[in-house]
Write a protein that holds these residues in place. Structure first.
Motif, PDB file in Angstrom:
ATOM      1  N   GLN A 103       0.830  -1.212   0.000  1.00 44.67           N
ATOM      2  CA  GLN A 103       0.000   0.000   0.000  1.00 44.67           C
ATOM      3  C   GLN A 103       0.864   1.262   0.000  1.00 44.67           C
ATOM      4  OE1 GLN A 103      -2.793  -0.167   3.275  1.00 44.67           O
ATOM      5  NE2 GLN A 103      -3.235  -2.331   2.920  1.00 44.67           N
ATOM      6  N   TYR A 104       2.116   1.120   0.460  1.00 54.17           N
ATOM      7  CA  TYR A 104       3.003   2.273   0.588  1.00 54.17           C
ATOM      8  C   TYR A 104       4.173   2.240  -0.391  1.00 54.17           C
ATOM      9  CZ  TYR A 104       0.418   2.569   4.969  1.00 54.17           C
ATOM     10  OH  TYR A 104      -0.588   2.653   5.897  1.00 54.17           O
ATOM     11  N   SER A 105       4.507   1.049  -0.880  1.00 56.11           N
ATOM     12  CA  SER A 105       5.626   0.935  -1.815  1.00 56.11           C
ATOM     13  C   SER A 105       5.413  -0.245  -2.753  1.00 56.11           C
ATOM     14  CB  SER A 105       6.941   0.747  -1.050  1.00 56.11           C
ATOM     15  OG  SER A 105       8.013   0.484  -1.940  1.00 56.11           O
ATOM     16  N   GLU A 106       5.688  -0.023  -4.024  1.00 59.54           N
ATOM     17  CA  GLU A 106       5.602  -1.100  -5.007  1.00 59.54           C
ATOM     18  C   GLU A 106       6.966  -1.731  -5.257  1.00 59.54           C
ATOM     19  OE1 GLU A 106       3.001  -2.592  -6.448  1.00 59.54           O
ATOM     20  OE2 GLU A 106       1.791  -1.360  -5.092  1.00 59.54           O
ATOM     21  N   ASP A 107       7.995  -1.228  -4.574  1.00 61.91           N
ATOM     22  CA  ASP A 107       9.342  -1.780  -4.721  1.00 61.91           C
ATOM     23  C   ASP A 107       9.383  -3.184  -4.128  1.00 61.91           C
ATOM     24  OD1 ASP A 107      12.103  -2.478  -4.177  1.00 61.91           O
ATOM     25  OD2 ASP A 107      12.598  -0.390  -4.637  1.00 61.91           O
ATOM     26  N   ASN A 108       9.677  -4.171  -4.975  1.00 65.12           N
ATOM     27  CA  ASN A 108       9.659  -5.559  -4.539  1.00 65.12           C
ATOM     28  C   ASN A 108      10.698  -5.837  -3.462  1.00 65.12           C
ATOM     29  OD1 ASN A 108       8.475  -8.198  -4.867  1.00 65.12           O
ATOM     30  ND2 ASN A 108      10.399  -8.836  -5.794  1.00 65.12           N
ATOM     31  N   THR A 109      11.855  -5.173  -3.539  1.00 64.05           N
ATOM     32  CA  THR A 109      12.914  -5.373  -2.542  1.00 64.05           C
ATOM     33  C   THR A 109      12.460  -4.905  -1.165  1.00 64.05           C
ATOM     34  OG1 THR A 109      14.648  -5.116  -4.215  1.00 64.05           O
ATOM     35  CG2 THR A 109      15.285  -4.798  -1.918  1.00 64.05           C
ATOM     36  N   VAL A 110      11.809  -3.746  -1.127  1.00 57.24           N
ATOM     37  CA  VAL A 110      11.322  -3.204   0.141  1.00 57.24           C
ATOM     38  C   VAL A 110      10.271  -4.127   0.735  1.00 57.24           C
ATOM     39  CG1 VAL A 110      10.045  -1.298   1.223  1.00 57.24           C
ATOM     40  CG2 VAL A 110      11.817  -0.814  -0.478  1.00 57.24           C
ATOM     41  N   LYS A 111       9.326  -4.574  -0.096  1.00 52.15           N
ATOM     42  CA  LYS A 111       8.272  -5.467   0.388  1.00 52.15           C
ATOM     43  C   LYS A 111       8.856  -6.765   0.932  1.00 52.15           C
ATOM     44  CE  LYS A 111       5.708  -5.333  -3.416  1.00 52.15           C
ATOM     45  NZ  LYS A 111       4.559  -5.602  -4.327  1.00 52.15           N
ATOM     46  N   SER A 112       9.822  -7.333   0.220  1.00 55.46           N
ATOM     47  CA  SER A 112      10.417  -8.608   0.631  1.00 55.46           C
ATOM     48  C   SER A 112      11.228  -8.459   1.913  1.00 55.46           C
ATOM     49  CB  SER A 112      11.334  -9.146  -0.477  1.00 55.46           C
ATOM     50  OG  SER A 112      10.604  -9.388  -1.653  1.00 55.46           O
ATOM     51  N   LEU A 113      11.984  -7.358   2.036  1.00 59.07           N
ATOM     52  CA  LEU A 113      12.831  -7.146   3.203  1.00 59.07           C
ATOM     53  C   LEU A 113      11.992  -6.975   4.465  1.00 59.07           C
ATOM     54  CD1 LEU A 113      16.017  -4.975   3.258  1.00 59.07           C
ATOM     55  CD2 LEU A 113      14.404  -4.852   5.152  1.00 59.07           C
ATOM     56  N   VAL A 114      10.991  -6.115   4.401  1.00 61.48           N
ATOM     57  CA  VAL A 114      10.152  -5.847   5.578  1.00 61.48           C
ATOM     58  C   VAL A 114       9.330  -7.084   5.944  1.00 61.48           C
ATOM     59  CG1 VAL A 114       8.269  -4.441   6.506  1.00 61.48           C
ATOM     60  CG2 VAL A 114      10.031  -3.379   5.088  1.00 61.48           C
ATOM     61  N   ALA A 115       8.751  -7.728   4.946  1.00 57.13           N
ATOM     62  CA  ALA A 115       7.915  -8.909   5.194  1.00 57.13           C
ATOM     63  C   ALA A 115       8.743 -10.069   5.735  1.00 57.13           C
ATOM     64  CB  ALA A 115       7.199  -9.325   3.913  1.00 57.13           C
TER      65      ALA A 115
END
Length: 315
Positions: A103-115
């Motif tokens: 919802q806040y970022s479409e960057d796949n790296t950011v999503k994968s790192l935080v998740a």
């Protein structure tokens, strides 16, 4: 020239959750049974002083096999199967946090790192007590002199008690020595090991998959590329986090309390090479784990796709 296709990622909202959890439990159990001997070997290598027991991964494998048989390679396995709960918690947290971050970022790296980091935080809170008990059981046999707790023998036969008796004996000894806190010994070290491991693994997994997709023929199945990317990501994450994993194992098995003091003692006794103990066993176990996990997980997600989405996806 044909344009390369991006690796398609199946998101949480695309899944039939009932299928996802049913297939997921079977997949997780299969993976754990396959790689458990390497996990046991890694633990013994990390806890031993120098090369007092084994000179390396393969030496440990053959010595355990000769002295303790196949059962020796599966000490503590039944207790470890309770990590199925944490495995499902990990997958669910990863997918839900990934959906939230999108919802806040479409960057796949950011999503994968935080998740990935969030999933490990949740999973380790469930896993650590199970690990503490199963690691004590892993060290029995040839490695029992390296641990604080020993299995009690049957007074009539002189042999160790059967599975439930062994587990009850170790649990009772841990509780008597350390109370409830004893089951969370090494919790901070586990978080410092597995949160970075997971946070590194997922971004590198997607990174390697995308790089391989650029090099491979356009008609190459994505599952093959993902199966290659998994071990590469696992080797990268294992190498980065192995020093903390050594400290974690020693804290949980030897009863230490300080991460910093454990590092100091390890370097004093064995030098910087001590920080690499068990790394080869960890990579050996993580490679098939990563392949099976990636192929299984991606196949699981495809099998769990909502019916109306099946025909819209191309692999």
């Amino acid at each position: 020239m044909q344009q390369k296709r991006n690796i398609q990622i199946i998101e949480w909202e695309d899944l039939d959750k009932r299928k996802f959890y049913s297939f997921g439990i079977f997949m997780t159990m299969t993976i754990r049974a396959t790689v458990y001997p390497a996990t046991l070997i890694r633990t013994r290598l990390q806890v031993q002083k120098g090369k007092s027991l084994y000179s390396g991964t393969f030496d440990a494998f053959f010595k355990i096999l000769r002295a303790e048989g196949i059962r020796g390679l599966y000490r503590g396995f039944m207790v470890n199967t309770f990590t199925l709960i944490s495995g499902q918690a990990y997958i669910t947290t990863y997918e839900l946090v990934r959906k939230y971050v999108s919802q806040y970022s479409e960057d796949n790296t950011v999503k994968s790192l935080v998740a990935g980091g969030s999933a490990s935080l949740v999973a380790q809170s469930i896993t650590v007590p199970i690990d503490v008990v199963s690691q004590q059981l892993m060290m029995q046999g040839q490695g029992e002199h390296l641990t604080r707790f020993r299995l009690s023998s049957n007074s009539e036969t002189g042999k160790p008690a059967k599975f439930f008796g062994q587990t009850r004996s170790i649990v009772s000894q841990i509780f008597a020595a350390d109370g409830f806190r004893g089951f969370y010994r090494g919790y901070v070290a586990s978080l410092l090991t597995y949160i970075p491991n997971s946070a590194v693994w997922w971004p590198f997994y997607h990174f390697y998959a995308e790089q391989l997709s650029k090099l491979a023929p356009s008609d190459c199945p994505h599952l093959i590329l993902q199966a290659m990317a998994g071990p590469l990501a696992a080797a990268t994450a294992s190498t980065v986090t192995n020093p903390m994993d050594v400290a974690r194992a020693r804290i949980q098995v030897e009863g230490r309390t300080s991460v910093i003091e454990t590092f100091r003692q390890l370097i004093k006794e064995e030098g910087c090479w001590g920080l690499t103990k068990g790394l080869s066993a960890r990579i050996i176990s993580s490679t098939p784990t990563a392949i099976v996990m990636v192929v299984g997980y991606e196949t699981l997600k495809k099998l769990s796709l909502r019916p109306e989405l099946v025909d819209s996806r191309h692999w």
